[in-house]
Design a protein around this motif. Structure first.
Motif, PDB file in Angstrom:
ATOM      1  N   PHE A   1       0.840  -1.209   0.000  1.00  0.00           N
ATOM      2  CA  PHE A   1       0.000   0.000   0.000  1.00  0.00           C
ATOM      3  C   PHE A   1       0.867   1.248   0.000  1.00  0.00           C
ATOM      4  O   PHE A   1       0.605   2.193  -0.746  1.00  0.00           O
ATOM      5  CB  PHE A   1      -0.943   0.001   1.207  1.00  0.00           C
ATOM      6  CG  PHE A   1      -1.786   1.233   1.274  1.00  0.00           C
ATOM      7  CD1 PHE A   1      -2.903   1.369   0.467  1.00  0.00           C
ATOM      8  CD2 PHE A   1      -1.448   2.273   2.121  1.00  0.00           C
ATOM      9  CE1 PHE A   1      -3.683   2.512   0.508  1.00  0.00           C
ATOM     10  CE2 PHE A   1      -2.216   3.427   2.175  1.00  0.00           C
ATOM     11  CZ  PHE A   1      -3.339   3.547   1.365  1.00  0.00           C
ATOM     12  N   ALA A   2       1.901   1.258   0.833  1.00  0.00           N
ATOM     13  CA  ALA A   2       2.778   2.429   0.917  1.00  0.00           C
ATOM     14  C   ALA A   2       3.470   2.685  -0.431  1.00  0.00           C
ATOM     15  O   ALA A   2       3.566   3.840  -0.873  1.00  0.00           O
ATOM     16  CB  ALA A   2       3.810   2.238   2.021  1.00  0.00           C
ATOM     17  N   LEU A   3       3.924   1.626  -1.080  1.00  0.00           N
ATOM     18  CA  LEU A   3       4.580   1.795  -2.378  1.00  0.00           C
ATOM     19  C   LEU A   3       3.596   2.289  -3.442  1.00  0.00           C
ATOM     20  O   LEU A   3       3.908   3.188  -4.219  1.00  0.00           O
ATOM     21  CB  LEU A   3       5.223   0.483  -2.820  1.00  0.00           C
ATOM     22  CG  LEU A   3       6.438   0.031  -2.020  1.00  0.00           C
ATOM     23  CD1 LEU A   3       6.833  -1.394  -2.404  1.00  0.00           C
ATOM     24  CD2 LEU A   3       7.605   0.979  -2.219  1.00  0.00           C
ATOM     25  N   GLY A   4       2.402   1.696  -3.477  1.00  0.00           N
ATOM     26  CA  GLY A   4       1.414   2.096  -4.474  1.00  0.00           C
ATOM     27  C   GLY A   4       0.877   3.491  -4.228  1.00  0.00           C
ATOM     28  O   GLY A   4       0.899   4.356  -5.110  1.00  0.00           O
ATOM     29  N   ALA A   5       0.401   3.718  -3.017  1.00  0.00           N
ATOM     30  CA  ALA A   5      -0.154   5.035  -2.683  1.00  0.00           C
ATOM     31  C   ALA A   5       0.942   6.092  -2.673  1.00  0.00           C
ATOM     32  O   ALA A   5       0.704   7.245  -3.052  1.00  0.00           O
ATOM     33  CB  ALA A   5      -0.850   4.973  -1.322  1.00  0.00           C
ATOM     34  N   GLY A   6       2.125   5.710  -2.249  1.00  0.00           N
ATOM     35  CA  GLY A   6       3.244   6.657  -2.226  1.00  0.00           C
ATOM     36  C   GLY A   6       3.593   7.149  -3.614  1.00  0.00           C
ATOM     37  O   GLY A   6       3.846   8.341  -3.820  1.00  0.00           O
ATOM     38  N   THR A   7       3.587   6.237  -4.577  1.00  0.00           N
ATOM     39  CA  THR A   7       3.864   6.627  -5.960  1.00  0.00           C
ATOM     40  C   THR A   7       2.803   7.601  -6.457  1.00  0.00           C
ATOM     41  O   THR A   7       3.128   8.638  -7.041  1.00  0.00           O
ATOM     42  CB  THR A   7       3.916   5.387  -6.874  1.00  0.00           C
ATOM     43  OG1 THR A   7       4.935   4.510  -6.399  1.00  0.00           O
ATOM     44  CG2 THR A   7       4.182   5.764  -8.311  1.00  0.00           C
ATOM     45  N   ILE A   8       1.545   7.266  -6.223  1.00  0.00           N
ATOM     46  CA  ILE A   8       0.451   8.150  -6.651  1.00  0.00           C
ATOM     47  C   ILE A   8       0.549   9.507  -5.955  1.00  0.00           C
ATOM     48  O   ILE A   8       0.375  10.555  -6.577  1.00  0.00           O
ATOM     49  CB  ILE A   8      -0.925   7.491  -6.380  1.00  0.00           C
ATOM     50  CG1 ILE A   8      -1.066   6.196  -7.183  1.00  0.00           C
ATOM     51  CG2 ILE A   8      -2.067   8.454  -6.675  1.00  0.00           C
ATOM     52  CD1 ILE A   8      -0.969   6.377  -8.679  1.00  0.00           C
ATOM     53  N   TYR A   9       0.842   9.498  -4.667  1.00  0.00           N
ATOM     54  CA  TYR A   9       0.985  10.752  -3.916  1.00  0.00           C
ATOM     55  C   TYR A   9       2.088  11.616  -4.523  1.00  0.00           C
ATOM     56  O   TYR A   9       1.903  12.829  -4.697  1.00  0.00           O
ATOM     57  CB  TYR A   9       1.279  10.465  -2.441  1.00  0.00           C
ATOM     58  CG  TYR A   9       1.503  11.711  -1.636  1.00  0.00           C
ATOM     59  CD1 TYR A   9       0.428  12.484  -1.205  1.00  0.00           C
ATOM     60  CD2 TYR A   9       2.788  12.134  -1.305  1.00  0.00           C
ATOM     61  CE1 TYR A   9       0.626  13.639  -0.475  1.00  0.00           C
ATOM     62  CE2 TYR A   9       3.002  13.279  -0.579  1.00  0.00           C
ATOM     63  CZ  TYR A   9       1.922  14.040  -0.160  1.00  0.00           C
ATOM     64  OH  TYR A   9       2.121  15.188   0.561  1.00  0.00           O
ATOM     65  N   LEU A  10       3.218  11.016  -4.840  1.00  0.00           N
ATOM     66  CA  LEU A  10       4.331  11.775  -5.417  1.00  0.00           C
ATOM     67  C   LEU A  10       3.971  12.339  -6.791  1.00  0.00           C
ATOM     68  O   LEU A  10       4.395  13.437  -7.143  1.00  0.00           O
ATOM     69  CB  LEU A  10       5.582  10.903  -5.502  1.00  0.00           C
ATOM     70  CG  LEU A  10       6.198  10.515  -4.165  1.00  0.00           C
ATOM     71  CD1 LEU A  10       7.360   9.537  -4.374  1.00  0.00           C
ATOM     72  CD2 LEU A  10       6.661  11.742  -3.391  1.00  0.00           C
ATOM     73  N   VAL A  11       3.154  11.614  -7.550  1.00  0.00           N
ATOM     74  CA  VAL A  11       2.694  12.126  -8.839  1.00  0.00           C
ATOM     75  C   VAL A  11       1.744  13.299  -8.622  1.00  0.00           C
ATOM     76  O   VAL A  11       1.879  14.345  -9.259  1.00  0.00           O
ATOM     77  CB  VAL A  11       2.017  11.017  -9.677  1.00  0.00           C
ATOM     78  CG1 VAL A  11       1.270  11.597 -10.871  1.00  0.00           C
ATOM     79  CG2 VAL A  11       3.055   9.997 -10.131  1.00  0.00           C
TER      80      VAL A  11
END
Length: 183
Positions: free
Chosen positions: A25-35
């Motif tokens: 979740f952190a990797l997936g949501a983190g990527t989206i958050y950074l975008v």
């Protein structure tokens, strides 16, 4: 030979499945958050779909070390399996295209309602679950092809009947609008 468990964090040692889900979740949501925050380019947003795979590699390394990684990665080379599994995999891939059209069509025509997209996604997941619970074999393979054909026909009709850029005749495609701070 077992990996040295004294170097693993207690949380991972006690709750490896929970740790995997949190990491994915952190990797997936983190990527989206950074975008969304425009830290990384939008073209990297698709990388979020690899979050579970990356988390799996990390957790395998933590849990099983180098030998576990070697075993896991060697399984990437297994390709000689029954033809039915290849058909199912390719069929499933073909199901994704119509569903992506359906999700975007609902989202763009409901003023960006995530609730309705989530309900649609949930119904799609349950339909897939019911279909898979019937098992895939030669006797019901035609049902899956028929289901796929119906999905494609509906998706094609949506694209033809709506503007293919927005999947809506009334609304523009809803895109991320960066937040403008009032300084």
């Amino acid at each position: 030979m077992t990996p040295d468990t004294t170097t693993r964090p207690d949380l991972v040692l006690r709750y490896p499945i929970v740790s995997f889900y949190i990491l994915a979740f952190a990797l997936g949501a983190g990527t989206i958050y950074l975008v969304v925050q425009e830290v990384i380019p939008a073209s990297l947003a698709l990388g979020s779909v690899l979050s579970a795979s990356v988390a799996g590699v990390i957790m395998t390394a933590v849990e099983d070390g180098r030998s576990g990684l070697k075993l896991m990665l060697s399984r990437l080379l297994i390709w000689r399996v029954g033809i039915g599994y290849w058909f199912f995999t390719l069929m499933f891939l073909l199901y994704l295209l119509p569903w992506s059209i359906f999700f975007n069509w609902v989202f763009n025509n409901t003023k960006g309602s995530l609730l309705l997209v989530a309900i649609l996604h949930g119904s799609e997941v349950w339909a897939a679950y019911w279909m898979l619970s019937a098992r895939i074999d030669q006797s019901n393979l035609d049902n899956y092809w028929g289901y796929g054909a119906v999905l494609f026909l509906i998706a094609i009709m949506i694209v033809i009947m709506t503007d293919s850029q927005n999947l809506s005749r009334k609304h523009k495609r809803i895109v991320h609008q960066p937040r403008l701070d009032a300084g």
